[in-house]
Structures are given as C-alpha cells and as structure tokens.
Design an enzyme around this catalytic site. Structure first.
Site, PDB file in Angstrom:
ATOM      1  N   SER A   1     -10.643   6.849  -2.992  1.00  0.00           N
ATOM      2  CA  SER A   1     -10.823   7.086  -1.554  1.00  0.00           C
ATOM      3  C   SER A   1     -10.209   8.428  -1.178  1.00  0.00           C
ATOM      4  O   SER A   1     -10.780   9.174  -0.366  1.00  0.00           O
ATOM      5  CB  SER A   1     -10.131   5.983  -0.743  1.00  0.00           C
TER       6      SER A   1
ATOM      7  N   ASN B   1     -16.253  -7.036  -5.311  1.00  0.00           N
ATOM      8  CA  ASN B   1     -16.311  -5.627  -5.693  1.00  0.00           C
ATOM      9  C   ASN B   1     -15.400  -5.323  -6.891  1.00  0.00           C
ATOM     10  O   ASN B   1     -15.834  -4.713  -7.874  1.00  0.00           O
ATOM     11  CB  ASN B   1     -15.924  -4.767  -4.481  1.00  0.00           C
TER      12      ASN B   1
ATOM     13  N   ASP C   1     -12.062  -3.849   1.924  1.00  0.00           N
ATOM     14  CA  ASP C   1     -11.222  -4.806   1.193  1.00  0.00           C
ATOM     15  C   ASP C   1     -12.044  -6.097   1.177  1.00  0.00           C
ATOM     16  O   ASP C   1     -13.278  -6.045   1.340  1.00  0.00           O
ATOM     17  CB  ASP C   1      -9.857  -4.989   1.891  1.00  0.00           C
TER      18      ASP C   1
ATOM     19  N   GLN D   1       0.819  -1.209   0.000  1.00  0.00           N
ATOM     20  CA  GLN D   1       0.000   0.000   0.000  1.00  0.00           C
ATOM     21  C   GLN D   1       0.863   1.274   0.000  1.00  0.00           C
ATOM     22  O   GLN D   1       0.485   2.287  -0.577  1.00  0.00           O
ATOM     23  CB  GLN D   1      -0.905  -0.021   1.242  1.00  0.00           C
TER      24      GLN D   1
ATOM     25  N   LYS E   1      -2.811  -0.916   6.623  1.00  0.00           N
ATOM     26  CA  LYS E   1      -3.808  -1.956   6.301  1.00  0.00           C
ATOM     27  C   LYS E   1      -4.280  -2.571   7.610  1.00  0.00           C
ATOM     28  O   LYS E   1      -3.575  -2.529   8.614  1.00  0.00           O
ATOM     29  CB  LYS E   1      -3.162  -3.033   5.428  1.00  0.00           C
TER      30      LYS E   1
HETATM   31  P1  NDP Z   1     -14.613  -9.086  -2.209  1.00  0.00           P
HETATM   32  O1  NDP Z   1     -14.716  -9.658  -0.861  1.00  0.00           O
HETATM   33  O2  NDP Z   1     -15.666  -8.150  -2.692  1.00  0.00           O
HETATM   34  O3  NDP Z   1     -14.452 -10.249  -3.297  1.00  0.00           O
HETATM   35  C1  NDP Z   1     -13.432 -11.193  -3.256  1.00  0.00           C
HETATM   36  C2  NDP Z   1     -13.706 -12.186  -4.356  1.00  0.00           C
HETATM   37  O4  NDP Z   1     -12.595 -13.068  -4.516  1.00  0.00           O
HETATM   38  C3  NDP Z   1     -14.906 -13.078  -4.057  1.00  0.00           C
HETATM   39  O5  NDP Z   1     -15.543 -13.382  -5.258  1.00  0.00           O
HETATM   40  C4  NDP Z   1     -14.232 -14.327  -3.457  1.00  0.00           C
HETATM   41  O6  NDP Z   1     -15.012 -15.502  -3.554  1.00  0.00           O
HETATM   42  C5  NDP Z   1     -13.049 -14.418  -4.377  1.00  0.00           C
HETATM   43  N1  NDP Z   1     -12.002 -15.265  -3.807  1.00  0.00           N
HETATM   44  C6  NDP Z   1     -11.451 -15.191  -2.586  1.00  0.00           C
HETATM   45  N2  NDP Z   1     -10.537 -16.151  -2.441  1.00  0.00           N
HETATM   46  C7  NDP Z   1     -10.508 -16.825  -3.612  1.00  0.00           C
HETATM   47  C8  NDP Z   1      -9.774 -17.928  -4.106  1.00  0.00           C
HETATM   48  N3  NDP Z   1      -8.856 -18.531  -3.336  1.00  0.00           N
HETATM   49  N4  NDP Z   1     -10.007 -18.352  -5.377  1.00  0.00           N
HETATM   50  C9  NDP Z   1     -10.934 -17.738  -6.154  1.00  0.00           C
HETATM   51  N5  NDP Z   1     -11.665 -16.702  -5.730  1.00  0.00           N
HETATM   52  C10 NDP Z   1     -11.457 -16.257  -4.490  1.00  0.00           C
HETATM   53  O7  NDP Z   1     -13.170  -8.363  -2.262  1.00  0.00           O
HETATM   54  P2  NDP Z   1     -12.646  -7.250  -3.250  1.00  0.00           P
HETATM   55  O8  NDP Z   1     -13.233  -7.437  -4.601  1.00  0.00           O
HETATM   56  O9  NDP Z   1     -12.785  -5.942  -2.578  1.00  0.00           O
HETATM   57  O10 NDP Z   1     -11.085  -7.559  -3.277  1.00  0.00           O
HETATM   58  C11 NDP Z   1     -10.495  -8.478  -4.211  1.00  0.00           C
HETATM   59  C12 NDP Z   1      -9.007  -8.228  -4.296  1.00  0.00           C
HETATM   60  O11 NDP Z   1      -8.760  -6.862  -4.707  1.00  0.00           O
HETATM   61  C13 NDP Z   1      -8.228  -8.386  -2.988  1.00  0.00           C
HETATM   62  O12 NDP Z   1      -6.933  -8.867  -3.269  1.00  0.00           O
HETATM   63  C14 NDP Z   1      -8.133  -6.952  -2.470  1.00  0.00           C
HETATM   64  O13 NDP Z   1      -7.047  -6.775  -1.576  1.00  0.00           O
HETATM   65  C15 NDP Z   1      -7.905  -6.216  -3.781  1.00  0.00           C
HETATM   66  N6  NDP Z   1      -8.212  -4.795  -3.764  1.00  0.00           N
HETATM   67  C16 NDP Z   1      -9.447  -4.344  -3.417  1.00  0.00           C
HETATM   68  C17 NDP Z   1      -9.729  -2.997  -3.438  1.00  0.00           C
HETATM   69  C18 NDP Z   1     -11.103  -2.470  -3.188  1.00  0.00           C
HETATM   70  O14 NDP Z   1     -11.298  -1.261  -3.417  1.00  0.00           O
HETATM   71  N7  NDP Z   1     -12.057  -3.265  -2.770  1.00  0.00           N
HETATM   72  C19 NDP Z   1      -8.679  -2.020  -3.747  1.00  0.00           C
HETATM   73  C20 NDP Z   1      -7.444  -2.592  -4.200  1.00  0.00           C
HETATM   74  C21 NDP Z   1      -7.219  -3.940  -4.175  1.00  0.00           C
HETATM   75  P3  NDP Z   1     -15.789 -16.089  -2.258  1.00  0.00           P
HETATM   76  O15 NDP Z   1     -17.034 -15.279  -2.173  1.00  0.00           O
HETATM   77  O16 NDP Z   1     -15.989 -17.505  -2.581  1.00  0.00           O
HETATM   78  O17 NDP Z   1     -14.870 -15.879  -1.064  1.00  0.00           O
END
Ligand code: NDP
Length: 448
Positions: free
Chosen positions: A380, A244, A169, A114, A129
């Site tokens: 943000s 997201n 996150d 970050q 974080k």
């Molecule tokens: P969410 O919780 O909204 O979504 C996470 C997604 O990833 C879900 O669909 C989840 O599935 C899936 N997932 C988790 N583990 C696995 C796995 N082992 N294999 C396949 N799919 C998996 O999180 P975000 O979308 O917010 O975050 C996703 C990534 O983006 C993270 O690495 C986060 O750190 C990064 N990020 C997010 C930001 C944000 O603004 N939200 C900003 C910058 C980076 P399930 O429902 O089955 O767990």
C-alpha cells in the site's frame, strides 16, 4: 518482581481500567509490554516523557453513525470507527474492516498492532485502523454501495494523502474500495489517488497489492525456513481462511513447491490432500462469492468438514490467515504433535497468548502477524509512492520490492531478537524493532 516488571505492570493496570471491556486491545498491548520489559532493562530512557502511556493512547478516536437504506426501503443504522493511533512516522495508515464483530476494542487492537507493523516495513507510515459493524454477507451490490457511500460521507473529512490513508481488511476488498473512493472523489471534488489504497489498476491502484499480504506471508515463511536450512519445496502447508490473504498465500506457497492440504471459512474447512486448485477457489470466493463447501463439491479429492478443526491436519507449516484468536493453545499442541515446525500469521493476532507459548516451548519458528503480514501495508505504501509520482510500476518490479521488504523485516526481526539475547524469538524481535523506531521518533518530536 523487579522494579521494571512493577513499572510495566503499573502501565498495564492503568490501561485495563481506562479501556474496560476491550479484551482484544488488552491482549495486543500485553504482548508488546511483555517484550518492552526487555528493552527497558537495557535502555530505561524509553520510559521517559510518558512514552509508554502515550504509545498506548490513540491520538484520535472517531466514532460515527452510518445510516443507509436497504433494498426494502428500510433504514438501517451501523456504527463507523476510525482510530488514528500514532502518526510519529508518517500519515496514519491501516485498513477498514466491515464485520458484525467490529467494535471500538477490535479497532484499537488492530490500530495498535499497525503502529509496529508499519514501523517494521521501514516506510514512512503511521498506524491507524477503522471499520464498521456492518455485515456485508448476503447484502446486494446496491446495499453495499449505499453503505460505503454513507460511511465515506462522514469519514472523508478525517482522511487525506498526508493525514490518513485507509485500505481494505476483512469485508473490504476491491469492490468496496471502489465505492468508497467514488464517494470521496465526489465529496472532495478532486481525484486524490493517494487517499485510499487497494484501488483498481486503471484509477491509481498498484499491481501486486491484491496479492501482497498472502505473498508477503509466504516470503517471510521462506526466510524462517532458510534460517533452519529448509524450504517450502515439498512441504505440506495448512492455510486457514479463504479470503484475500489466504488465497494468495495458497497460490504463492504452491508456486514454491508446497502442497496446501487445507483451507477454511467461518462455516467449516476443506481437506485438500492433493493441493488446491487456486483458479477454482478464486472463482468460487471472489467471483461467485460462494462458500468453501462449494469448492469441495467441485474439486476432485477435496472433502468438506464442519466437525473438528483445520488445525487437526498434519503438516510442516501452518499459516493462520482468517481472523483473531482462531488458533488456541489446544490447537497449537495438536499442530506440534502433528509435526508443524513453522507458523506465520497472515491474519492479525490469530494465535492466542497460550498458543504462542506452546510454539515457544516447542521451538516452533513463529512469525507474528505484525512482521509476517506486513507485506499488504508495505505494498500500500508502494501504491502511495506511485500515486505521488504519477507512475505505475510493473508486476515484477513491485513484487521484487515486496520480496526485498519482507526479507528486510525478517532480518531486522531476527537480528533484534539476537541483540536482546532471545535468538529465534521473532515475537520479541518484531515488537522491539518496531517499537524502537516509533519511540525514537516520538522522543525526538517532544510531548505531543
Ligand atoms: P477477507 O474478508 O478477504 O477474508 C476473511 C476470511 O476469513 C474469510 O474466508 C472468512 O470466512 C474467514 N473467517 C472469518 N472469521 C473466521 C472464523 N472465525 N473462522 C474461520 N474463518 C474465518 O479478509 P482478509 O483476507 O483481507 O483478512 C484476513 C486476515 O488478515 C484478517 O485478520 C486481517 O486483519 C488480516 N490482514 C489483512 C490484510 C489485507 O491486506 N487484506 C493485511 C494484513 C492483515 P467467511 O467468509 O465465512 O467470513
């Protein structure tokens, strides 16, 4: 080994000893140190005043107990974390993750990344974080609210608009930010909008924040494609995850003329040869909080799979948007042999070091997370600007600012890579450009 290589190896050995059992943190630091060898070769003063050791040591690490009562009146105890890594450029800024895999090492890797990501945005924000090993899956709304309230009952004394500004996150979306903000407001006895980002639109939130990480990742992809005279129009794209980041990456990629041929969750993946019905996906994941297998039951032409991997699909572009280390060396080889030419990380560190090496060897344009997913934190920071001036901007204006910031990140990443004789290596470009700004600020501010 050159003397610089020896010096950097020394930093890394010490880090391994002092941070045992934190492989993700080691991985994130190793990648940055690898790029810093190039900087130190040209500008050795960046090793002065213990700069590298200070950069790798969080300014503050807070670990706390989070007790809460479940719906059966049973007491549950989770662990909460906030790692305030570096505030040389501004207040600590970074999300909160609620997931059973969370531990100190995961939070440290995310906080370390970050620092450089926030620096790349060009905005005045430091790196931090936090999160908890709480698993929101299957929990009722009441349980989630009580957990968030207990978590904030400790966290609130450590944050503030000029100190540390958390956001969402994995596992922390708009609903959780609402519960966290409500408890903060109650404890602090003030409506301090700037203390959290990702808020609801009627109480200090910003338009585009929800979409920002996914949109930003696609804007970065567009820039990588433009640099090679190509565009997303007509391209096939794989997006992993369905949270997201993934949902809005899918939406923007399709808006720009691409077909998204697959997405996933932690149980399996869906093949969508005719593209994704984003409205249906949004309804299933964000409203019904169901699984991607349910999408395949309802969408024509879509098929659900638990065998194999989403990375087996044929595409031009891959956007890993789920979680760390989800894309291994073997996956990368399959993607390359299936014709993928562009990879941009929507998630944090989704590609292993081996996968990145495969992409490098095969001249795949690779946008690392700290550059490609910086749109979320950048927006943000725009939310913080609106809060500070008690203003709210339109969707188009905010999206325009996001687009501009992502183009700026691409340009500084690409030009820094060129300056250090590594044209096209966006990993090196992002690490060095992010590092230099923070390092200059740290050197100017003395040994603190
Ligand atoms: P969410 O919780 O909204 O979504 C996470 C997604 O990833 C879900 O669909 C989840 O599935 C899936 N997932 C988790 N583990 C696995 C796995 N082992 N294999 C396949 N799919 C998996 O999180 P975000 O979308 O917010 O975050 C996703 C990534 O983006 C993270 O690495 C986060 O750190 C990064 N990020 C997010 C930001 C944000 O603004 N939200 C900003 C910058 C980076 P399930 O429902 O089955 O767990």
């Amino acid at each position: 080994m050159s003397s610089i290589e020896q010096e950097v190896a020394g930093y890394y050995d010490k880090l391994l000893q002092r941070n045992a059992g934190e492989p993700e943190f080691h991985q994130a630091v190793a990648e940055v140190l690898d790029s810093l060898k190039i900087v130190l070769g040209k500008d050795p003063h960046y090793a002065d005043y213990g700069l590298i050791e200070r950069l790798c040591e969080p300014e503050r690490q807070i670990i706390f107990r989070v007790p809460w009562m479940d719906d059966n009146n049973q007491i549950r105890v989770n662990r909460g974390f906030r790692v305030q890594f570096n505030s040389a450029l501004g207040p600590y800024k970074g999300g909160l993750r609620f997931h059973p895999s969370v531990n100190l090492g995961i939070i440290k890797f995310l906080g370390f990344e970050q620092i450089f990501k926030n620096s790349l945005t060009g905005l005045p924000i430091g790196g931090g974080k936090g999160g908890s090993d709480f698993d929101p899956k299957g929990r009722s709304e009441g349980e989630i609210m009580r957990f968030c309230q207990s978590f904030m009952t400790e966290l609130w004394r450590h944050i503030g608009e000029y100190r540390d500004v958390p956001a969402g996150d994995i596992g922390v979306g708009g609903r959780e930010i609402g519960f966290l903000f409500g408890q903060y407001r109650r404890l602090a006895n003030q409506h301090e909008s700037g203390v959290l980002t990702g808020k609801g639109l009627t109480w200090g939130g910003s338009l585009v924040r929800t979409e920002a990480t996914g949109y930003g990742c696609v804007y970065f992809t567009e820039e990588m494609m433009k640099a090679k005279g190509e565009s997303l129009d007509g391209a096939n794209v794989i997006v992993s995850g369905s949270g997201n980041v993934a949902i809005y990456a899918i939406q923007k990629a399709q808006e720009l003329g691409a077909t998204v041929v697959g997405f996933s969750d932690s149980s399996g993946w869906v093949n969508t040869p005719n593209g994704v019905d984003v409205e249906l996906l949004h309804d299933i994941k964000e409203v019904r909080r169901a699984r991607v297998s349910d999408y395949a039951k309802e969408a024509e032409g879509a098929t659900y799979h638990e065998d194999g991997s989403i990375w087996d699909l044929k595409a031009d572009v891959a956007l890993p948007c789920a979680t760390q280390n989800e894309l291994h060396g073997e996956h990368a080889k399959t993607l390359v042999s299936n014709g993928v030419k562009y990879v941009a990380e929507g998630a944090n560190m989704p590609s292993t070091a081996e996968a990145i090496e495969v992409f490098r060897e095969n001249k795949v344009s690779f946008g690392p997370g700290k550059a490609a997913n910086a749109g979320g934190v950048a927006t943000s920071a725009l939310e913080m600007q609106q809060n500070a001036s008690r203003d709210s901007w339109t969707f188009d204006y905010t999206d325009g600012r996001l687009h501009q910031i992502m183009s700026g990140i691409f340009n500084v990443t690409a030009s820094t890579a060129e300056e250090y004789d590594r044209a096209g290596d966006y990993v090196v470009g992002a690490n060095i450009a992010g590092f230099k700004k923070v390092a200059d600020a740290m050197l100017a501010q003395g040994v603190v």
